[in-house]
Design a protein around this motif. Structure first.
Motif, PDB file in Angstrom:
ATOM      1  N   ALA A  79       7.155   0.486  13.990  1.00  0.00           N
ATOM      2  CA  ALA A  79       6.151   1.062  14.893  1.00  0.00           C
ATOM      3  C   ALA A  79       4.804   0.377  14.778  1.00  0.00           C
ATOM      4  O   ALA A  79       3.876   0.721  15.527  1.00  0.00           O
ATOM      5  N   GLN A  80       4.685  -0.568  13.839  1.00  0.00           N
ATOM      6  CA  GLN A  80       3.408  -1.254  13.609  1.00  0.00           C
ATOM      7  C   GLN A  80       2.275  -0.235  13.456  1.00  0.00           C
ATOM      8  O   GLN A  80       1.209  -0.327  14.077  1.00  0.00           O
ATOM      9  N   VAL A  81       2.522   0.736  12.597  1.00  0.00           N
ATOM     10  CA  VAL A  81       1.552   1.811  12.382  1.00  0.00           C
ATOM     11  C   VAL A  81       0.303   1.237  11.713  1.00  0.00           C
ATOM     12  O   VAL A  81       0.406   0.607  10.649  1.00  0.00           O
ATOM     13  N   PRO A  82      -0.877   1.427  12.291  1.00  0.00           N
ATOM     14  CA  PRO A  82      -2.093   0.930  11.640  1.00  0.00           C
ATOM     15  C   PRO A  82      -2.274   1.568  10.279  1.00  0.00           C
ATOM     16  O   PRO A  82      -1.954   2.747  10.073  1.00  0.00           O
ATOM     17  N   ILE A  83      -2.781   0.804   9.345  1.00  0.00           N
ATOM     18  CA  ILE A  83      -2.978   1.329   7.997  1.00  0.00           C
ATOM     19  C   ILE A  83      -3.877   2.554   8.016  1.00  0.00           C
ATOM     20  O   ILE A  83      -3.671   3.517   7.267  1.00  0.00           O
ATOM     21  N   GLU A  84      -4.891   2.571   8.907  1.00  0.00           N
ATOM     22  CA  GLU A  84      -5.778   3.728   8.990  1.00  0.00           C
ATOM     23  C   GLU A  84      -5.002   4.993   9.337  1.00  0.00           C
ATOM     24  O   GLU A  84      -5.334   6.090   8.869  1.00  0.00           O
ATOM     25  N   HIS A 102      -4.853  -1.028  -1.454  1.00  0.00           N
ATOM     26  CA  HIS A 102      -5.303  -1.816  -0.303  1.00  0.00           C
ATOM     27  C   HIS A 102      -6.745  -1.499   0.048  1.00  0.00           C
ATOM     28  O   HIS A 102      -7.555  -2.394   0.345  1.00  0.00           O
ATOM     29  N   ARG A 103      -7.136  -0.224   0.008  1.00  0.00           N
ATOM     30  CA  ARG A 103      -8.494   0.182   0.382  1.00  0.00           C
ATOM     31  C   ARG A 103      -9.534  -0.500  -0.486  1.00  0.00           C
ATOM     32  O   ARG A 103     -10.609  -0.880  -0.005  1.00  0.00           O
ATOM     33  N   GLU A 104      -9.213  -0.694  -1.758  1.00  0.00           N
ATOM     34  CA  GLU A 104     -10.180  -1.300  -2.669  1.00  0.00           C
ATOM     35  C   GLU A 104     -10.469  -2.754  -2.332  1.00  0.00           C
ATOM     36  O   GLU A 104     -11.417  -3.340  -2.849  1.00  0.00           O
TER      37      GLU A 104
END
Length: 519
Positions: free
Chosen positions: A458-463, A486-488
């Motif tokens: 689904a290519q879900v955005p990381i956000e 990843h956020r860091e």
């Protein structure tokens, strides 16, 4: 083998159908059901057991056999439970469980299931005889001619490839068939090959009591997955007592009679003496005798197809190849996905409707190149979907790899297994902010794989993934650990870096390679 009844042998269409399907394994059955549900008529031809390799010598028996071995392994990883494991595995019970799941190699139930869709089941060997024409040699030696108004679908699967080395015929080696239908445990077994079949069969037969030697020709196991997965699986096999050898090339086999041991000769001159040798060294397509030459194609070849599974090089737009025959992904679930896609495309073309060929449309097998899931039931389990870091880089993506040690960071994992050992990785497309691939290794991780498949397909955005909240305390909290790691690093991906390696995760950003093109 159950014989077809007289009503199933009768031919209500007088040989003319909308679609003829060669092969009644899971792929052939799936495309048949999809087409039949649209109101088209279908004849499905099978020369062996209706249900195919997967049902009787592949996925079903191997997983039925492996589950008791893995269940014992799971119990031994939990304080209190391990004390209850007091004796050896009951092989008779394991083999009996397998026999139930393969219905004692009787396909009557599957014949009834396919026939209930309205499809006409024909037992025999089908061969193309020019465009839209199939000749079937039935089990009673008679010949029948079928014609297809719209399509013929080749769903004939594949067979284990055995290398042509000296002594191989006399050695009578096992392939996946003998490895999954045997009810005798060899005292010593050599497994040649370190792909999915090789590592699963090494896990199985060691768990049932064999002394197993696993011979990998390359530098590691499961070479098409992330390297760390093969390392974990190799360590698990070694801990279980398997002799794991890499860069081991078999050059000769020696065996006098079927009851004698087998001598396995390696390239360096070493000789191993075992009771049986199993080759898990790849597959070859079952296209040698399906009449490809009558339509201008090469016999014994894998069939190139477009994203609707229409065969390249066959004039007229009527010949399809699904599952193993097209070599896109030799996995039952992926073949069934192709069957659903091809069923849609065949129906649309038959009805004169335009195809939905937009990316991720209903009539194109986009997932074959972008989101193929695979799981191997070793100890620890291994699973992945989409691209590895190497694959993504070679395709021209600028990526970040996010690695998390599952046991060190996920409380739920340690409730599942004391001292849990495992790792997860997600491959992030830096420029688009979604996942290109996800990989797991560790006890129980196969059940995490579909969440990863949804995220990749689904290519879900990381956000948005931050809003998919994993339950506490489950292994699925690994998703939160991956996102935190990843956020860091957000904002740090403009320069290629090889960042820190703490307990929470390891991050690496890879630049686009010069002169590469994005796929």
């Amino acid at each position: 083998m159950n014989a077809l009844t007289a009503t199933q042998v009768a031919d209500p269409q007088n040989g003319a159908y909308d679609v003829v399907v060669l092969g009644a394994g899971p792929v052939g059955q799936t495309v048949t059901a999809r087409i039949q549900s649209a109101g088209l008529t279908v004849a499905i031809v099978e020369r062996e057991l209706v249900g195919g390799e997967c049902s009787y010598w592949g996925c079903i028996p191997s997983k039925a056999l492996l589950r008791p071995v893995l269940a014992i392994g799971d119990a031994r990883r939990v304080d209190g439970a391990r004390d209850a494991v007091t004796g050896p595995i009951a092989t008779a019970g394991v083999f009996g469980r397998r026999d139930r799941y393969v219905t004692h190699w009787d396909d009557a139930g599957q014949i009834g299931k396919v026939a209930a869709t309205g499809a006409h089941v024909i037992r025999g060997h089908g061969r193309l005889q020019g465009q839209r024409r199939v000749t079937v040699t039935t089990t009673d030696g008679k010949e029948r001619v079928l014609t297809a108004r719209h399509a013929v679908a080749i769903c004939t699967g594949s067979t284990a490839a055995v290398p042509a080395i000296p002594g191989v015929a006399e050695a009578r080696p096992w392939t996946n068939r003998r490895a999954t239908d045997s009810s005798e445990v060899p005292a010593r077994l050599a497994v040649v090959g370190a792909g999915g079949v090789g590592v699963e069969m090494a896990t199985l037969w060691r768990g049932l009591g064999s002394e197993v030697t696993l011979l990998a020709r390359g530098p590691g196991l499961l070479p098409r997955m992330e390297p760390f997965i093969g390392q974990y699986v190799a360590r698990g096999l070694s801990d279980a007592g398997v002799d794991v050898r890499t860069r081991a090339h078999v050059v000769e086999l020696r065996r006098r009679t079927s009851t004698d041991p087998v001598t396995v000769v390696l390239e360096d001159g070493e000789e191993l003496v075992v009771d049986e040798v199993l080759f898990a060294t790849g597959r070859t397509p079952n296209t040698a005798d399906v009449g490809l030459e009558t339509v201008g194609l090469t016999p014994e070849s894998w069939l190139d197809v477009d994203d609707t599974c229409l065969v390249d090089g066959a004039d007229g737009g009527w010949l399809y190849a699904l599952g193993d025959a097209n070599h896109r992904a030799l996995l039952t679930h992926q073949g069934k996905y192709q069957a659903r896609i091809a069923g849609n495309a065949i129906t649309a073309r038959a009805e004169g409707r335009p195809l939905d060929t937009d990316p991720w449309g209903t009539d194109v097998a986009t997932a074959d190149s972008a989101a193929v899931p695979q799981a191997f039931f070793t100890d620890p389990e291994a699973g992945s979907v989409g691209l590895t870091a190497l694959d993504a880089t070679q395709r021209g993506h600028r990526i970040q790899t996010i690695d998390v040690n599952i046991g060190e960071t996920v409380p739920g994992a340690n409730f599942f297994a004391d001292g849990y050992a495992g790792q997860a990785r997600m491959v992030v497309d830096v420029d688009h902010g979604y996942l290109l691939g996800v990989s797991f290794v560790g006890p129980g991780v196969a059940e995490l794989l579909h969440s990863a498949t949804i995220a990749v397909a689904a290519q879900v955005p990381i956000e948005r993934l931050w809003h998919a909240v994993p339950c506490f305390p489950t292994i699925s909290e690994v998703w939160l650990r991956l996102l935190e790691a990843h956020r860091e690093t957000v904002g740090a991906h403009s320069e290629p870096t090889s960042a820190r390696e703490p307990g929470n995760g390891r991050v690496r950003t890879t630049p686009v390679q010069p002169n590469s093109s994005r796929v």
